[in-house]
Design a protein around this motif. Structure first.
Motif, PDB file in Angstrom:
ATOM      1  N   LYS A 110       0.861  -1.194   0.000  1.00 40.27           N
ATOM      2  CA  LYS A 110       0.000   0.000   0.000  1.00 40.27           C
ATOM      3  C   LYS A 110       0.892   1.237   0.000  1.00 40.27           C
ATOM      4  N   PRO A 111       0.856   2.060  -1.055  1.00 37.85           N
ATOM      5  CA  PRO A 111       1.804   3.172  -1.173  1.00 37.85           C
ATOM      6  C   PRO A 111       1.499   4.368  -0.284  1.00 37.85           C
ATOM      7  N   ASP A 112       0.285   4.484   0.229  1.00 40.35           N
ATOM      8  CA  ASP A 112      -0.097   5.690   0.970  1.00 40.35           C
ATOM      9  C   ASP A 112      -0.293   5.409   2.463  1.00 40.35           C
ATOM     10  N   ALA A 113       0.477   4.470   3.006  1.00 42.29           N
ATOM     11  CA  ALA A 113       0.375   4.152   4.430  1.00 42.29           C
ATOM     12  C   ALA A 113       1.231   5.126   5.228  1.00 42.29           C
ATOM     13  N   TRP A 114       0.842   6.393   5.180  1.00 39.31           N
ATOM     14  CA  TRP A 114       1.682   7.459   5.726  1.00 39.31           C
ATOM     15  C   TRP A 114       1.728   7.470   7.238  1.00 39.31           C
ATOM     16  N   CYS A 115       0.758   6.837   7.868  1.00 40.92           N
ATOM     17  CA  CYS A 115       0.726   6.871   9.329  1.00 40.92           C
ATOM     18  C   CYS A 115       1.407   5.666   9.968  1.00 40.92           C
ATOM     19  N   ASN A 116       2.023   4.827   9.144  1.00 39.10           N
ATOM     20  CA  ASN A 116       2.748   3.673   9.678  1.00 39.10           C
ATOM     21  C   ASN A 116       4.030   4.122  10.383  1.00 39.10           C
ATOM     22  N   PRO A 117       4.409   3.440  11.473  1.00 36.06           N
ATOM     23  CA  PRO A 117       5.697   3.721  12.103  1.00 36.06           C
ATOM     24  C   PRO A 117       6.824   3.442  11.103  1.00 36.06           C
ATOM     25  N   PRO A 118       7.922   4.177  11.152  1.00 32.03           N
ATOM     26  CA  PRO A 118       8.235   5.234  12.126  1.00 32.03           C
ATOM     27  C   PRO A 118       7.941   6.638  11.585  1.00 32.03           C
ATOM     28  N   GLN A 119       7.046   6.739  10.598  1.00 35.42           N
ATOM     29  CA  GLN A 119       6.833   8.019   9.938  1.00 35.42           C
ATOM     30  C   GLN A 119       6.080   9.001  10.840  1.00 35.42           C
ATOM     31  N   LYS A 120       6.520  10.240  10.813  1.00 35.48           N
ATOM     32  CA  LYS A 120       5.846  11.325  11.551  1.00 35.48           C
ATOM     33  C   LYS A 120       4.884  11.999  10.584  1.00 35.48           C
ATOM     34  N   HIS A 121       3.611  11.991  10.946  1.00 35.52           N
ATOM     35  CA  HIS A 121       2.587  12.424   9.998  1.00 35.52           C
ATOM     36  C   HIS A 121       1.441  13.115  10.727  1.00 35.52           C
ATOM     37  N   PHE A 122       0.890  14.158  10.076  1.00 42.31           N
ATOM     38  CA  PHE A 122      -0.262  14.891  10.595  1.00 42.31           C
ATOM     39  C   PHE A 122      -1.409  14.752   9.594  1.00 42.31           C
ATOM     40  N   ASP A 123      -2.543  14.238  10.049  1.00 43.12           N
ATOM     41  CA  ASP A 123      -3.748  14.194   9.229  1.00 43.12           C
ATOM     42  C   ASP A 123      -4.619  15.358   9.689  1.00 43.12           C
ATOM     43  N   LEU A 124      -4.581  16.444   8.941  1.00 39.87           N
ATOM     44  CA  LEU A 124      -5.203  17.703   9.329  1.00 39.87           C
ATOM     45  C   LEU A 124      -6.675  17.747   8.935  1.00 39.87           C
ATOM     46  N   SER A 125      -7.411  18.660   9.545  1.00 40.49           N
ATOM     47  CA  SER A 125      -8.737  18.975   9.013  1.00 40.49           C
ATOM     48  C   SER A 125      -8.538  19.637   7.653  1.00 40.49           C
ATOM     49  N   VAL A 126      -9.537  19.529   6.799  1.00 44.85           N
ATOM     50  CA  VAL A 126      -9.419  20.100   5.453  1.00 44.85           C
ATOM     51  C   VAL A 126      -9.159  21.605   5.519  1.00 44.85           C
ATOM     52  N   LYS A 127      -9.828  22.281   6.435  1.00 46.64           N
ATOM     53  CA  LYS A 127      -9.650  23.732   6.533  1.00 46.64           C
ATOM     54  C   LYS A 127      -8.211  24.089   6.846  1.00 46.64           C
ATOM     55  N   MET A 128      -7.555  23.343   7.730  1.00 40.32           N
ATOM     56  CA  MET A 128      -6.165  23.627   8.074  1.00 40.32           C
ATOM     57  C   MET A 128      -5.225  23.252   6.932  1.00 40.32           C
ATOM     58  N   PHE A 129      -5.478  22.110   6.292  1.00 40.54           N
ATOM     59  CA  PHE A 129      -4.627  21.677   5.183  1.00 40.54           C
ATOM     60  C   PHE A 129      -4.625  22.705   4.054  1.00 40.54           C
ATOM     61  N   THR A 130      -5.810  23.219   3.732  1.00 39.16           N
ATOM     62  CA  THR A 130      -5.916  24.140   2.602  1.00 39.16           C
ATOM     63  C   THR A 130      -5.430  25.556   2.934  1.00 39.16           C
ATOM     64  N   LYS A 131      -5.029  25.798   4.158  1.00 42.44           N
ATOM     65  CA  LYS A 131      -4.319  27.035   4.471  1.00 42.44           C
ATOM     66  C   LYS A 131      -2.856  26.942   4.050  1.00 42.44           C
ATOM     67  N   LEU A 132      -2.372  25.700   3.913  1.00 39.70           N
ATOM     68  CA  LEU A 132      -0.968  25.477   3.575  1.00 39.70           C
ATOM     69  C   LEU A 132      -0.754  25.097   2.121  1.00 39.70           C
ATOM     70  N   ALA A 133      -1.708  24.338   1.534  1.00 37.81           N
ATOM     71  CA  ALA A 133      -1.500  23.790   0.199  1.00 37.81           C
ATOM     72  C   ALA A 133      -2.829  23.606  -0.511  1.00 37.81           C
ATOM     73  N   GLU A 134      -2.740  23.351  -1.815  1.00 35.42           N
ATOM     74  CA  GLU A 134      -3.930  23.063  -2.602  1.00 35.42           C
ATOM     75  C   GLU A 134      -4.522  21.722  -2.151  1.00 35.42           C
ATOM     76  N   TYR A 135      -5.830  21.651  -2.070  1.00 33.86           N
ATOM     77  CA  TYR A 135      -6.503  20.434  -1.615  1.00 33.86           C
ATOM     78  C   TYR A 135      -6.109  19.224  -2.457  1.00 33.86           C
ATOM     79  N   ARG A 136      -5.985  19.411  -3.778  1.00 40.68           N
ATOM     80  CA  ARG A 136      -5.697  18.280  -4.667  1.00 40.68           C
ATOM     81  C   ARG A 136      -4.283  17.746  -4.528  1.00 40.68           C
ATOM     82  N   ALA A 137      -3.463  18.407  -3.721  1.00 44.82           N
ATOM     83  CA  ALA A 137      -2.106  17.907  -3.495  1.00 44.82           C
ATOM     84  C   ALA A 137      -2.144  16.527  -2.844  1.00 44.82           C
TER      85      ALA A 137
END
Length: 247
Positions: A110-137
Motif C-alpha cells: 500500500k503506497p499511501d500508508a503514511w501513518c505507519n511507524p516510524p513516519q511522523k505524519h499529521f492528518d489535518l482537518s481540510v480547513k487547516m490543510f488548505t491554508k498550507l496547500a492546494e486540496y488536490r495535493a
C-alpha cells in the motif's frame, strides 16, 4: 521488550513530550470535509471539538507522534516545506492541537500508508490543510515543532461514569497541553492518583459522589496546577466543570 525497543520508545517519547523550538520533518494529509465532518469524536476522547473550543485547528497524529494517546492535547506549529507545486506561496504556518489518531495501515504494497511507524505524519482537518496547500495535493511535506498551547479560560473537567467508577475527561489545557498525571480529591478524601483510561480520560474507582472535587493536573514538561473545589458537592455525571485556572 528488547533493549532496542525500550530505547526507541524512550526516544520517541522525548521527541513528542516537550515544547521544542527546533523544526522537524514530517508529512501531512487531510480528512473529513471543510465543515469538520469525520474529525469529531476522535481517539483522544474530546468529542465535539467545536463545543470544547478546538474547532478545526486540529490534527490526527501518526503512531510515532501519538505516543499511545499521551500526546493528546499537545500543540504544534506546521508549515508546508519544499514543494513549490503545491505549497501556497507565503502561506506561513498553522497552529493545531492533537485530538485524534491516524492509524497505521499494514496492507502489503500500500503506497499511501503514511501513518505507519516510524513516519511522523499529521492528518489535518481540510480547513487547516488548505491554508498550507492546494486540496488536490493530497499529501505534502511539512516541518513542525511543539509549541505552548494558548487556551482561553480554565481547564475543563467533564465527569462521567457511575457512583462506583468516576471517569473524567480533561481538556482545554494550556502550556504543554498534554496531561501526563492527574490527582483527584474529594472533600472527605486525601489526594488520589487517577489512572489514564484512554486518550485524556482519567479514572478512579473511589466513591466520590456527594463530595466537592478538587484536581491536580500535571503536563508533560512537569508543570502542574492544583484546582480546588472545581465541582461542588452536588456535581452530576455528564456535566462539565471549569477549573477557572490553567497551566
Amino acid at each position: 521488550m528488547a533493549v532496542y525497543e525500550v530505547f526507541l520508545a524512550l526516544a520517541m517519547a522525548t521527541v513528542v513530550s516537550a515544547i521544542d523550538s527546533d523544526w522537524y520533518d514530517a508529512h501531512a494529509t487531510c480528512y473529513g470535509d471543510m465543515g469538520g465532518g469525520e474529525t469529531m469524536q476522535g481517539a483522544c476522547g474530546y468529542g465535539d471539538l467545536f463545543k470544547q473550543g478546538y474547532g478545526l485547528k486540529t490534527a490526527a497524529l501518526s503512531t510515532a507522534l501519538f505516543n499511545d494517546g499521551l500526546t493528546c492535547g499537545a500543540c504544534f506549529e506546521i508549515y508546508c516545506h519544499n514543494d513549490p507545486q503545491w505549497c501556497i506561496p507565503n502561506a506561513g504556518s498553522i497552529k493545531i492541537t492533537a485530538t485524534n489518531f491516524c492509524p497505521p495501515n499494514y496492507t502489503p504494497n500500500k503506497p499511501d500508508a503514511w501513518c505507519n511507524p516510524p513516519q511522523k505524519h499529521f492528518d489535518l482537518s481540510v480547513k487547516m490543510f488548505t491554508k498550507l496547500a492546494e486540496y488536490r495535493a493530497g499529501i505534502i511535506p511539512v516541518r513542525y515543532r511543539r509549541i505552548s498551547c494558548s487556551k482561553h479560560g480554565g481547564i475543563k473537567f467533564e465527569i462521567n461514569g457511575n457512583p462506583y467508577f468516576t471517569l473524567v475527561l480533561i481538556y482545554n489545557v494550556g502550556g504543554a497541553g498534554d496531561v501526563n498525571a492527574v490527582k483527584i480529591k474529594g472533600s472527605n478524601t486525601q489526594w488520589i492518583a487517577m489512572s489514564r483510561n484512554w486518550g485524556q480520560n482519567w479514572q478512579t474507582g473511589t466513591v466520590l459522589t456527594g463530595q466537592s472535587l478538587s484536581f491536580q493536573v500535571t503536563v508533560s514538561d512537569g508543570k502542574k496546577v492544583k484546582l480546588n473545589n472545581v465541582a461542588p458537592a452536588g456535581w452530576q455525571f455528564r456535566h462539565t466543570y471549569n477549573g477557572r485556572n490553567n497551566i
